[in-house]
Design a protein around this motif. Structure first.
Motif, mmCIF file in Angstrom:
data_model
loop_
_atom_site.group_PDB
_atom_site.id
_atom_site.type_symbol
_atom_site.label_atom_id
_atom_site.label_comp_id
_atom_site.label_asym_id
_atom_site.label_seq_id
_atom_site.Cartn_x
_atom_site.Cartn_y
_atom_site.Cartn_z
ATOM 1 N N HIS A 161 -1.239 17.481 21.651
ATOM 2 C CA HIS A 161 -2.533 17.981 21.210
ATOM 3 C C HIS A 161 -2.685 17.611 19.743
ATOM 4 N N GLN A 162 -3.873 17.150 19.369
ATOM 5 C CA GLN A 162 -4.127 16.788 17.976
ATOM 6 C C GLN A 162 -5.425 17.428 17.519
ATOM 7 N N VAL A 163 -5.440 17.848 16.258
ATOM 8 C CA VAL A 163 -6.623 18.396 15.621
ATOM 9 C C VAL A 163 -6.801 17.641 14.311
ATOM 10 N N GLY A 164 -7.972 17.058 14.108
ATOM 11 C CA GLY A 164 -8.216 16.292 12.880
ATOM 12 C C GLY A 164 -8.222 17.155 11.633
ATOM 13 N N GLN A 165 -8.805 18.342 11.739
ATOM 14 C CA GLN A 165 -8.863 19.266 10.612
ATOM 15 C C GLN A 165 -8.731 20.677 11.182
ATOM 16 N N ALA A 166 -7.585 21.301 10.968
ATOM 17 C CA ALA A 166 -7.288 22.605 11.558
ATOM 18 C C ALA A 166 -8.162 23.698 10.954
ATOM 19 N N GLY A 167 -8.511 24.658 11.803
ATOM 20 C CA GLY A 167 -9.220 25.845 11.353
ATOM 21 C C GLY A 167 -8.227 26.878 10.845
ATOM 22 N N ALA A 168 -8.712 28.067 10.548
ATOM 23 C CA ALA A 168 -7.854 29.138 10.044
ATOM 24 C C ALA A 168 -6.753 29.479 11.039
#
Length: 99
Positions: A58-65
């Motif tokens: 799983h990848q997230v370009g810009q993580a949230g809080a």
């Protein structure tokens, strides 16, 4: 030797505040985790078997809080899996048990 053990314990405590496994051993057909403290950073999560074969990622370009991540394990055999959570500055490993 005692210093190494204390340092490892300290690292584990720091990791626990950022990555929270929601069930270990795994319950159901997925590894679920929450990642916090990495807001705005790219986040990469990989699950491999003990031989290093990739089973899910799983990848997230810009993580949230707080990122809630679910990695399916329905095609993975029972045993120990390795969960890797990575940002630009950190690389953390966890052992996860699939009964």
């Amino acid at each position: 030797m005692k210093t190494l053990l204390f340092a490892e314990l300290l690292r584990i405590c720091q990791v626990a505040s950022r990555v929270r496994l929601l069930g270990n051993p795994i319950r159901g057909d997925a590894v679920e985790l929450e990642v916090s403290g990495v807001e705005g950073q790219p986040l990469h999560v990989e699950l491999t078997d003990i031989r290093g074969q990739l089973t899910a990622k799983h990848q997230v370009g810009q993580a949230g809080a707080v990122e809630h991540i679910r990695l399916p394990v329905n095609r993975t055999t029972a045993g120990v899996l390795v969960l890797r959570v990575s940002t630009l500055t950190e690389n953390q490993l966890f052992k996860v048990v699939k009964p």
